[in-house]
Design a protein around this motif. Structure first.
Motif, PDB file in Angstrom:
ATOM      1  N   PRO A 240       6.241  -8.392  -7.116  1.00  0.00           N
ATOM      2  CA  PRO A 240       5.207  -8.219  -8.151  1.00  0.00           C
ATOM      3  C   PRO A 240       5.340  -6.847  -8.820  1.00  0.00           C
ATOM      4  O   PRO A 240       5.206  -6.726 -10.045  1.00  0.00           O
ATOM      5  CB  PRO A 240       3.898  -8.323  -7.363  1.00  0.00           C
ATOM      6  CG  PRO A 240       4.226  -9.013  -6.088  1.00  0.00           C
ATOM      7  CD  PRO A 240       5.672  -8.772  -5.817  1.00  0.00           C
ATOM      8  N   ALA A 258      -1.203  -8.910 -15.378  1.00  0.00           N
ATOM      9  CA  ALA A 258      -1.393  -9.464 -14.025  1.00  0.00           C
ATOM     10  C   ALA A 258      -1.329 -10.992 -14.057  1.00  0.00           C
ATOM     11  O   ALA A 258      -0.721 -11.619 -13.187  1.00  0.00           O
ATOM     12  CB  ALA A 258      -2.724  -8.996 -13.454  1.00  0.00           C
ATOM     13  N   ALA A 262       1.384 -13.189 -12.097  1.00  0.00           N
ATOM     14  CA  ALA A 262       0.856 -14.116 -11.078  1.00  0.00           C
ATOM     15  C   ALA A 262       1.399 -15.522 -11.306  1.00  0.00           C
ATOM     16  O   ALA A 262       1.852 -16.185 -10.377  1.00  0.00           O
ATOM     17  CB  ALA A 262      -0.672 -14.114 -11.118  1.00  0.00           C
ATOM     18  N   VAL A 272      -2.344  -9.906  -7.667  1.00  0.00           N
ATOM     19  CA  VAL A 272      -1.431  -9.146  -8.533  1.00  0.00           C
ATOM     20  C   VAL A 272      -2.195  -8.010  -9.221  1.00  0.00           C
ATOM     21  O   VAL A 272      -1.673  -6.898  -9.377  1.00  0.00           O
ATOM     22  CB  VAL A 272      -0.749 -10.074  -9.563  1.00  0.00           C
ATOM     23  CG1 VAL A 272       0.154  -9.278 -10.509  1.00  0.00           C
ATOM     24  CG2 VAL A 272       0.073 -11.155  -8.871  1.00  0.00           C
ATOM     25  N   THR A 275      -2.420  -5.125  -6.947  1.00  0.00           N
ATOM     26  CA  THR A 275      -1.143  -4.386  -6.928  1.00  0.00           C
ATOM     27  C   THR A 275      -1.043  -3.518  -8.187  1.00  0.00           C
ATOM     28  O   THR A 275      -0.633  -2.346  -8.134  1.00  0.00           O
ATOM     29  CB  THR A 275       0.046  -5.375  -6.877  1.00  0.00           C
ATOM     30  OG1 THR A 275      -0.184  -6.297  -5.834  1.00  0.00           O
ATOM     31  CG2 THR A 275       1.369  -4.684  -6.679  1.00  0.00           C
TER      32      THR A 275
END
Ligand code: SAM
Length: 283
Positions: A240, A258, A262, A272, A275
Motif C-alpha cells: 500500500p 486511499a 484500496a 489504506v 497507512t
C-alpha cells in the motif's frame, strides 16, 4: 433416399473382454467400418468373427476420405467409425468426420465404452470433480512449452496422453514448467502389466532413467495449488505504501488516493487511509 448413420464405436484399449454387446451388434450390422488402423481393426473383427467391409480413415487421408465417407452416408449406408483403440474422436481424426456429419445433416450415434483417459482418471486418486483433458503435446518444442504454460495455473486435474519414446522429454518439460508436481502414470491399462505409478515429476524422471518406459501411458497431473497461487499473486502486488507514493505523485489526494489504492489491492479503504495518515508527510 434416407441418409445412413455414423456410429462411433469404442473398442478395447487392451482387454478384448471390454468390447460391449451393443458395439458388437452395431459392427455386425453396418455396411462399412472406417478404421484408423485397418490391420488392427481387422484382427479385432476376426476375433469376434465379424465380416464387414473395412476402409481406412486416419490423420493423413482424412481430408479426402471424409468426403468419400460422406457420400456413402448420404447414399444410405451406415458406417461405424473405430479408432485404433478406445473412444473414437478423442485424440484422433474422428472429430473431423463428426463435424462433417453435423454440417451435412447426417445422424451420429455415439456408443459408450472404453476410453483410456477416463479409465486412468478414476483410479488415479487425483480429484475427479473437475479435470482438463489435454491430449498429446506436439513435438514442436515451442508449442509444447506454450501448451504447458497455458495450463500451468489451472487448478483442475490435468490429463495427457503420451507415447513411451517421448515420455522422458514430456516429463522434463512438465517439471520445468509446472515445478515438482504430483503425477500418476497409468500404464498398459486393462492389460496384463497394468500399472498405476503414483509419484512426483522429478521421481518419475529418475525412475525412467533406470527403467526405460514401455507400453502406453496416460499422465494424470495434480492441478495447480489454489492457495500457493493466491500467495504468489499477493507477493507480486506492490505494498500500500508503494502505491500511495506512486498515485500521490500523480496528484491524487487523501480520500481519493486511499480509495483507489484500496480497490487495486483488495484492501479496506479504512486500512489504506490509516497507512496514508502514517506516511503522508513523506509523500
Ligand atoms: N481414442 C482413444 C481413447 O481416448 O481411448 C485414444 C487414442 S490415442 C491415439 C492413443 C493414446 O491413448 C496412447 O498414446 C495412450 O496415451 C492412450 N492409451 C491408449 N490405450 C492405453 C492403455 N491401454 N493404457 C494406457 N494408455 C493408453
Amino acid at each position: 433416399m434416407n441418409y445412413g448413420k455414423l456410429y462411433l464405436c469404442p473398442t478395447p484399449i487392451g482387454n478384448l473382454k471390454d468390447m460391449t454387446f451393443r458395439t458388437l451388434e452395431v459392427l455386425k450390422s453396418v455396411d462399412l467400418v472406417a478404421a484408423e488402423d485397418t490391420r488392427n481393426t481387422l484382427k479385432l473383427l476376426n476375433h469376434f468373427e465379424i465380416s464387414v467391409p473395412l476402409t481406412s480413415y486416419y490423420e493423413h487421408n482424412k481430408a479426402q476420405k471424409g468426403g468419400v465417407l460422406m457420400e456413402k452416408l448420404k447414399s444410405g449406408q451406415n458406417i461405424a467409425l473405430v479408432s485404433d483403440a478406445g473412444m473414437p474422436a478423442i485424440s484422433d481424426p474422428g472429430e473431423d468426420l463428426v463435424k462433417l456429419c453435423i454440417e451435412e445433416g447426417v445422424e451420429i450415434v455415439p456408443l459408450p465404452g472404453p476410453s483410456a483417459f477416463t479409465t486412468a482418471l478414476v483410479a488415479s486418486g487425483m480429484p475427479t470433480g473437475r479435470f482438463s483433458f489435454e491430449g498429446f503435446l506436439t513435438t514442436n518444442k515451442r508449442s509444447r512449452k506454450e501448451h504447458l504454460e497455458e495450463v500451468k495455473n489451472d487448478t483442475r486435474t490435468l490429463i495427457f496422453y503420451e507415447a513411451p519414446h517421448k515420455l522422458m522429454y514430456t516429463l522434463s518439460d512438465m517439471l520445468e514448467v509446472f515445478g515438482d508436481r504430483e503425477i500418476v502414470l497409468a500404464r498398459e491399462l486393462t492389460k496384463k502389466f497394468e500399472e498405476f505409478y503414483r509419484t512426483t515429476l522429478s521421481a518419475a524422471i529418475e525412475h525412467y532413467k533406470e527403467t526405460p518406459p514401455k507400453g502406453e501411458f496416460v499422465l494424470i497431473i495434480k492441478g495447480a495449488d489454489k492457495q500457493a497461487l493466491e500467495e504468489e499473486r499477493k507477493a507480486a502486488l506492490p505494498t500500500p505504501e508503494e502505491l500511495l507514493k506512486e498515485y500521490s505523485a500523480l496528484g491524487l489526494r487523501s480520500k481519493e488516493l486511499a480509495a483507489r489504492v484500496a480497490t487495486e489491492l483488495g484492501l479496506s479503504k479504512r486500512e489504506v487511509y490509516d497507512t496514508y495518515l502514517k506516511i503522508k508527510d513523506t509523500l
